[in-house]
Design an enzyme around this catalytic site. Structure first.
Site, short mmCIF file in Angstrom:
data_model
loop_
_atom_site.label_atom_id
_atom_site.label_comp_id
_atom_site.label_asym_id
_atom_site.label_seq_id
_atom_site.Cartn_x
_atom_site.Cartn_y
_atom_site.Cartn_z
N ASP A 39 25.49 39.98 27.91
CA ASP A 39 25.55 40.72 29.28
C ASP A 39 25.60 42.03 28.99
OD1 ASP A 39 25.59 38.14 30.17
OD2 ASP A 39 27.33 38.32 31.27
N PHE A 42 22.38 43.51 28.04
CA PHE A 42 21.45 43.51 29.11
C PHE A 42 21.91 44.72 29.95
CE2 PHE A 42 20.16 42.58 33.72
CZ PHE A 42 19.02 41.93 33.57
N ASP A 43 22.96 44.83 30.34
CA ASP A 43 23.43 46.15 31.02
C ASP A 43 22.90 47.55 30.56
OD1 ASP A 43 24.28 44.61 33.27
OD2 ASP A 43 26.22 44.53 32.49
N SER A 91 23.53 40.58 43.78
CA SER A 91 24.57 40.63 42.53
C SER A 91 25.59 41.67 42.69
CB SER A 91 23.63 40.81 41.37
OG SER A 91 24.06 40.99 40.10
N GLU A 117 40.19 40.65 42.32
CA GLU A 117 40.07 39.03 42.09
C GLU A 117 39.30 38.68 40.68
OE1 GLU A 117 36.75 37.68 44.81
OE2 GLU A 117 38.36 38.90 46.16
N LYS A 119 36.70 37.09 38.21
CA LYS A 119 35.21 36.99 38.19
C LYS A 119 35.05 35.72 37.78
CE LYS A 119 30.88 39.30 37.36
NZ LYS A 119 30.39 38.11 36.79
N LYS A 314 33.71 43.83 33.37
CA LYS A 314 33.55 42.75 32.67
C LYS A 314 34.40 42.84 31.32
CE LYS A 314 30.22 40.31 32.78
NZ LYS A 314 28.69 40.12 32.77
S1 IVH Z 1 31.54 38.70 45.17
C1 IVH Z 1 27.71 40.68 47.48
N1 IVH Z 1 33.51 37.82 43.80
O1 IVH Z 1 29.42 37.24 39.73
C2 IVH Z 1 28.16 39.94 46.05
N2 IVH Z 1 31.27 37.37 43.09
O2 IVH Z 1 27.70 39.21 38.40
C3 IVH Z 1 29.12 39.29 46.31
N3 IVH Z 1 31.19 36.22 40.76
O3 IVH Z 1 26.52 37.00 41.99
C4 IVH Z 1 29.81 38.31 45.09
N4 IVH Z 1 33.49 35.59 40.68
O4 IVH Z 1 28.02 34.80 41.43
C5 IVH Z 1 32.21 37.95 43.87
N5 IVH Z 1 35.29 36.83 42.96
C6 IVH Z 1 33.95 37.03 42.96
C7 IVH Z 1 33.14 36.47 41.82
C8 IVH Z 1 31.79 36.83 42.01
C9 IVH Z 1 32.31 35.58 40.32
C10 IVH Z 1 30.00 36.10 40.59
C11 IVH Z 1 28.89 35.99 41.70
C12 IVH Z 1 27.74 37.12 41.63
C13 IVH Z 1 27.94 37.79 40.17
C14 IVH Z 1 27.65 38.96 39.92
#
Ligand code: IVH
Length: 319
Positions: A39, A42-43, A91, A117, A119, A314
């Site tokens: 990741d 990639f970034d 994303s 929160e 991820k 991350k």
């Molecule tokens: S919010 C408009 N909250 O991470 C975007 N995403 O790398 C709203 N993800 O596409 C996403 N935990 O699949 C949000 N607490 C969290 C998350 C989360 C995992 C994923 C999600 C997103 C990706 C981006």
């Protein structure tokens, strides 16, 4: 003069190469579920491509990896119906340091509350409820359309299929995950049967959700955490209130969130969870920061690919 032409030519070639590499990486990640590029790499490449596109704006076309999300759409004949998202499924921009978080905060109105929160490292899902009933479950797809994987989502028992008191249309999004324990059990079976192993729970969850045999999906034991509520006529004025309401309705809402008033508070949340996450039953790969007020979120809006009101941090990759 010739030197300048040379530099431009080299940079345009570099941009074309980066673009091809990033497109291939998206394909390996989202379609093959078997990424080769980390990741972070990639970034790094994406940032470099962004800089080159800023210098040569004709390169910044709508189909560039800097402008669109990676697609997990299955082939047309996959057995899943492709359905348009009511709200695009975007994303998140990634960050890796306190400085990058401070830079993001500087672009927000002063003294806004930030929700921190976990991820979750799975694949995103959007659940549509019509008149209280679960009607569709869409993967992110290309952000505009997704695969309707409802029959597989129905194997996740914590997701309610009917909720009394929901608005006529209600949408809640989150992450589908395969818990560590189920992932290890699955890989052990695959090893015994000499089948290729999944590299991590995310790839295993993603491969599982796209299976056509729902009883095999049920057997593998997917789970989920929900973290984003959408729709019209919702009561809560903040992200935290909307999640609290969803929890009261019985949705498996993401736990361990914290409303923060400063970057210091955000950083101590990050530090605490970089250690404590090792005790969680599911994989996490960072922290997500979101502006709490829905009105401020709407004011900030989106870029082509990501909301301005949220950012991911991350964790350093584990060895
Ligand atoms: S919010 C408009 N909250 O991470 C975007 N995403 O790398 C709203 N993800 O596409 C996403 N935990 O699949 C949000 N607490 C969290 C998350 C989360 C995992 C994923 C999600 C997103 C990706 C981006």
């Amino acid at each position: 003069m010739k030197d300048l032409f040379d530099i431009e030519n080299n940079e345009r070639t570099e941009a074309a190469e980066l673009r091809a590499e990033l497109e291939q990486a998206n394909y390996e990640y989202y379609v093959l579920n078997s990424p080769r590029l980390s990741d972070r790499d990639f970034d790094f490449k994406l940032k470099r491509l962004q800089a080159l596109e800023d210098r040569y704006p004709d390169l910044k076309t709508a189909d560039s990896p800097t402008q669109k999300v990676g697609s997990d759409l299955s082939k047309k004949a996959s057995g899943f119906e492709q359905v348009a998202h009511r709200y695009p499924m975007l994303s998140l921009a990634n960050s890796y340091s306190r400085e990058e978080i401070e830079d993001w905060v500087r672009h927000l109105p002063e003294e806004v509350e930030i929700v921190a929160e976990l991820k979750y490292d799975g694949l995103s899902i959007s659940l549509h409820y019509e008149h209280g009933r679960l009607a569709r479950a869409l993967t992110r797809g290309d952000g505009v359309r997704g695969d309707d994987v409802l029959r597989n989502i129905l194997t996740i028992r914590s997701i309610p299929t009917y909720v009394q008191g929901l608005p006529d249309y209600y949408e809640i999004r989150g992450e589908v995950l395969l818990p560590w324990e189920a992932f290890e059990r699955l890989n052990k079976e695959r090893e015994e049967q000499e089948e290729p192993l999944f590299a991590n729970p995310r790839n295993a969850a993603s491969g599982t959700l796209k299976l056509l045999n729902a009883s095999e999906v049920a057997r593998r034991g997917l789970t989920c955490r929900l973290y984003h509520v959408l729709g019209e006529g919702l009561q809560g004025q903040t992200h935290a209130e909307r999640l609290e309401q969803a929890k009261e309705w019985g949705f498996p809402v993401s736990e361990h969130m914290q409303v923060c008033q400063s970057v210091d508070e955000v950083m101590s949340f990050i530090e605490r969870w970089d250690t404590e996450r090792k005790n969680l039953p599911v994989a996490t790969d960072g922290i997500v920061l979101k502006v709490n007020s829905i009105a401020v979120q709407q004011e900030l809006g989106f870029t082509a690919k990501t909301p301005r009101w949220a950012i991911a941090y991350k964790f350093p990759a584990e060895k």
